[in-house]
Design an enzyme around this catalytic site. Structure first.
Site, PDB file in Angstrom:
ATOM      1  N   ARG A   1      -2.307  13.525  20.005  1.00 35.90           N
ATOM      2  CA  ARG A   1      -3.594  14.154  20.284  1.00 35.90           C
ATOM      3  C   ARG A   1      -4.047  13.764  21.687  1.00 35.90           C
ATOM      4  O   ARG A   1      -4.041  12.586  22.036  1.00 35.90           O
ATOM      5  CB  ARG A   1      -4.653  13.751  19.260  1.00 35.90           C
ATOM      6  CG  ARG A   1      -5.970  14.533  19.424  1.00 35.90           C
ATOM      7  CD  ARG A   1      -6.988  14.147  18.362  1.00 35.90           C
ATOM      8  NE  ARG A   1      -6.551  14.504  17.028  1.00 35.90           N
ATOM      9  CZ  ARG A   1      -6.641  15.744  16.516  1.00 35.90           C
ATOM     10  NH1 ARG A   1      -7.087  16.742  17.267  1.00 35.90           N
ATOM     11  NH2 ARG A   1      -6.251  15.982  15.282  1.00 35.90           N
ATOM     12  N   ASN A   2      -4.403  14.766  22.474  1.00 38.24           N
ATOM     13  CA  ASN A   2      -4.909  14.517  23.820  1.00 38.24           C
ATOM     14  C   ASN A   2      -6.221  13.767  23.718  1.00 38.24           C
ATOM     15  O   ASN A   2      -7.181  14.241  23.110  1.00 38.24           O
ATOM     16  CB  ASN A   2      -5.096  15.840  24.569  1.00 38.24           C
ATOM     17  CG  ASN A   2      -5.428  15.640  26.037  1.00 38.24           C
ATOM     18  OD1 ASN A   2      -6.449  15.038  26.367  1.00 38.24           O
ATOM     19  ND2 ASN A   2      -4.581  16.159  26.907  1.00 38.24           N
ATOM     20  N   SER A   3      -6.279  12.586  24.317  1.00 39.84           N
ATOM     21  CA  SER A   3      -7.466  11.731  24.175  1.00 39.84           C
ATOM     22  C   SER A   3      -8.680  12.264  24.914  1.00 39.84           C
ATOM     23  O   SER A   3      -9.804  11.801  24.685  1.00 39.84           O
ATOM     24  CB  SER A   3      -7.143  10.311  24.663  1.00 39.84           C
ATOM     25  OG  SER A   3      -6.766  10.329  26.036  1.00 39.84           O
TER      26      SER A   3
ATOM     27  N   GLU B   1       2.052  10.608  16.067  1.00 42.88           N
ATOM     28  CA  GLU B   1       1.361   9.396  16.493  1.00 42.88           C
ATOM     29  C   GLU B   1       0.326   8.941  15.466  1.00 42.88           C
ATOM     30  O   GLU B   1      -0.163   9.723  14.643  1.00 42.88           O
ATOM     31  CB  GLU B   1       0.682   9.605  17.847  1.00 42.88           C
ATOM     32  CG  GLU B   1      -0.593  10.412  17.819  1.00 42.88           C
ATOM     33  CD  GLU B   1      -1.377  10.271  19.123  1.00 42.88           C
ATOM     34  OE1 GLU B   1      -0.869   9.694  20.091  1.00 42.88           O
ATOM     35  OE2 GLU B   1      -2.522  10.736  19.143  1.00 42.88           O
TER      36      GLU B   1
ATOM     37  N   ALA C   1       0.882   5.085  11.585  1.00 41.08           N
ATOM     38  CA  ALA C   1      -0.164   4.559  10.706  1.00 41.08           C
ATOM     39  C   ALA C   1      -1.357   5.516  10.675  1.00 41.08           C
ATOM     40  O   ALA C   1      -1.797   6.015  11.715  1.00 41.08           O
ATOM     41  CB  ALA C   1      -0.606   3.181  11.194  1.00 41.08           C
TER      42      ALA C   1
ATOM     43  N   GLY D   1      -1.263  24.763   9.480  1.00 42.86           N
ATOM     44  CA  GLY D   1      -2.023  25.704  10.289  1.00 42.86           C
ATOM     45  C   GLY D   1      -2.597  25.127  11.566  1.00 42.86           C
ATOM     46  O   GLY D   1      -3.290  25.840  12.314  1.00 42.86           O
TER      47      GLY D   1
ATOM     48  N   LYS E   1       1.371  27.533  15.844  1.00 45.28           N
ATOM     49  CA  LYS E   1       0.948  26.823  14.642  1.00 45.28           C
ATOM     50  C   LYS E   1       2.046  25.839  14.255  1.00 45.28           C
ATOM     51  O   LYS E   1       3.238  26.110  14.456  1.00 45.28           O
ATOM     52  CB  LYS E   1       0.675  27.799  13.508  1.00 45.28           C
ATOM     53  CG  LYS E   1      -0.597  28.623  13.708  1.00 45.28           C
ATOM     54  CD  LYS E   1      -0.914  29.458  12.486  1.00 45.28           C
ATOM     55  CE  LYS E   1      -2.237  30.205  12.678  1.00 45.28           C
ATOM     56  NZ  LYS E   1      -2.568  31.044  11.510  1.00 45.28           N
TER      57      LYS E   1
ATOM     58  N   GLU F   1       0.806  -1.214   0.000  1.00 46.96           N
ATOM     59  CA  GLU F   1       0.000   0.000   0.000  1.00 46.96           C
ATOM     60  C   GLU F   1       0.840   1.266   0.000  1.00 46.96           C
ATOM     61  O   GLU F   1       0.301   2.375   0.029  1.00 46.96           O
ATOM     62  CB  GLU F   1      -0.950   0.004   1.214  1.00 46.96           C
ATOM     63  CG  GLU F   1      -1.977  -1.110   1.194  1.00 46.96           C
ATOM     64  CD  GLU F   1      -2.820  -1.103  -0.078  1.00 46.96           C
ATOM     65  OE1 GLU F   1      -3.238  -0.005  -0.500  1.00 46.96           O
ATOM     66  OE2 GLU F   1      -3.035  -2.177  -0.650  1.00 46.96           O
TER      67      GLU F   1
ATOM     68  N   GLU G   1       4.943   2.437   3.935  1.00 49.18           N
ATOM     69  CA  GLU G   1       3.648   1.771   3.884  1.00 49.18           C
ATOM     70  C   GLU G   1       2.525   2.775   3.641  1.00 49.18           C
ATOM     71  O   GLU G   1       1.367   2.393   3.561  1.00 49.18           O
ATOM     72  CB  GLU G   1       3.402   1.005   5.178  1.00 49.18           C
ATOM     73  CG  GLU G   1       4.417  -0.097   5.421  1.00 49.18           C
ATOM     74  CD  GLU G   1       4.091  -0.918   6.643  1.00 49.18           C
ATOM     75  OE1 GLU G   1       3.293  -1.878   6.535  1.00 49.18           O
ATOM     76  OE2 GLU G   1       4.643  -0.606   7.707  1.00 49.18           O
TER      77      GLU G   1
END
Length: 343
Positions: A317-319, A278, A263, A286, A303, A204, A220
């Protein structure tokens, strides 16, 4: 002063006699004036940027000229080409400028795929408008307006004409297979891709023209046009990098060395060395990014473009809040040596 490039090869013409593609097995960078002078005695003027059609008789003479300048590869090819019925062309590029002919365009793409120049190392302006949309088939390249007739002719002759793709750019491996690479699905690497030694492109994975890797890499995901990925960096499955054809501005997106694009992640600004994005996180130029200190406390909000080229960063990213955060990347990316082996 030496010229920019020189190449001798075969060409394919359509029914109107126009060249629609060209193959150069041994392109050269910076040919010297002595070689150009001797070639001009066979084919005429070799000054400037031009595509010169060569006869079989001239090809045999070119073999002697190449041999006298210790270019045994082109000498052997020219000797064999003299026995061929295919159109033959000599392309001389005194300077690196916008390609003016199809053969010039194909030479420049092959310079990149032969690793003679890096992506962005040669002028490709206007190449889309220059190249033909072609059916790449098991019987060679066919100009698209002629495809229907050729399919009928093949059927009536009891043959099957298989069309691999319809595109301006062919598969790289139909022209050159660089040393030390693995490519699981060859249709996903276009001519003009730069595939560094030690690179593996999985099923892929995708590498566009004027883009690629400089060394060891596991691809990948998608390396779009214009993107360069540094040695030791991996592109995870389903990941995407914004290229120069994406309408995202004039900044060339790149990835430094020993970095990881996880991924299904995405990147829209230049990433430095030893960085990680991640899985599932798409960071555009931006995007607002919360900068965290060693204790996880917010320092400022910037930014992503302000972090272009900076090394040792981890983007996540903060979950809970969904905000993009950035902190020092404490874990170096370690490549699986067995996975990356091309032997």
């Amino acid at each position: 002063m030496a010229a920019f490039s020189l190449a001798f090869g075969t060409a394919t013409k359509n029914r109107d006699g126009k060249i629609i593609e060209a193959f150069f097995p041994h392109p050269r960078l910076a040919p010297n004036e002595a070689l150009l002078s001797d070639l001009s005695k066979v084919v005429g003027d070799t000054q400037g940027n031009q595509t010169i059609e060569v006869t079989a008789e001239q090809s045999a003479e070119l073999a002697t000229v190449f041999a006298s300048h210790d270019d045994q590869q082109n000498a052997a090819f020219a000797q064999k080409a003299a026995l061929s019925a295919l159109p033959l062309v000599l392309v001389v590029l005194s300077t690196d400028e916008k390609p003016q002919s199809v053969a010039e365009g194909f030479l420049k793409l092959q310079l990149i795929s032969n690793r003679l120049v890096q992506p962005h190392g040669t002028v490709l302006d206007g190449i889309f408008g220059l190249l033909h949309n072609i059916a790449w088939t098991n019987q060679g390249p066919i100009d698209l307006p002629e495809l229907a007739d050729r399919q009928i002719e093949a059927r009536l002759a009891g043959q099957a004409l298989t069309v691999d793709c319809v595109d301006k750019f062919p598969k790289m491996v139909d022209y050159v297979v660089p040393t030390g690479v693995r490519i699981a699905d060859t249709s996903r690497v276009r001519l003009g891709a730069h595939v560094g030694e030690g690179t593996t492109v999985m099923h892929e994975g995708f590498i566009n023209f004027n883009a690629g890797t400089t060394g060891v890499s596991m691809v990948e995901g998608r390396i779009s046009a214009g993107v360069v990925v540094g040695n030791g960096s991996d592109i995870g499955g389903g990941a995407s990098i914004m290229g120069t054809l994406s309408g995202g501005g004039t900044v060339v997106v790149s990835i430094g060395e020993n970095s990881l694009l996880g991924a299904n992640a995405g990147l829209g600004f230049p990433l430095g060395d030893r960085c990680t994005v991640e899985s599932g996180l798409y960071v555009t130029a931006g995007s607002k990014v919360r900068m965290l200190d060693a204790n996880g406390q917010e320092v400022e909000v910037v930014k992503a473009r302000d972090l272009a080229g900076k090394s040792d960063l981890l983007f996540r990213r903060n979950s809970v809040t969904g905000q993009i955060e950035c902190l020092t990347n404490k874990t170096a990316v370690e490549l699986n040596s067995e996975l990356h082996s091309n032997n």
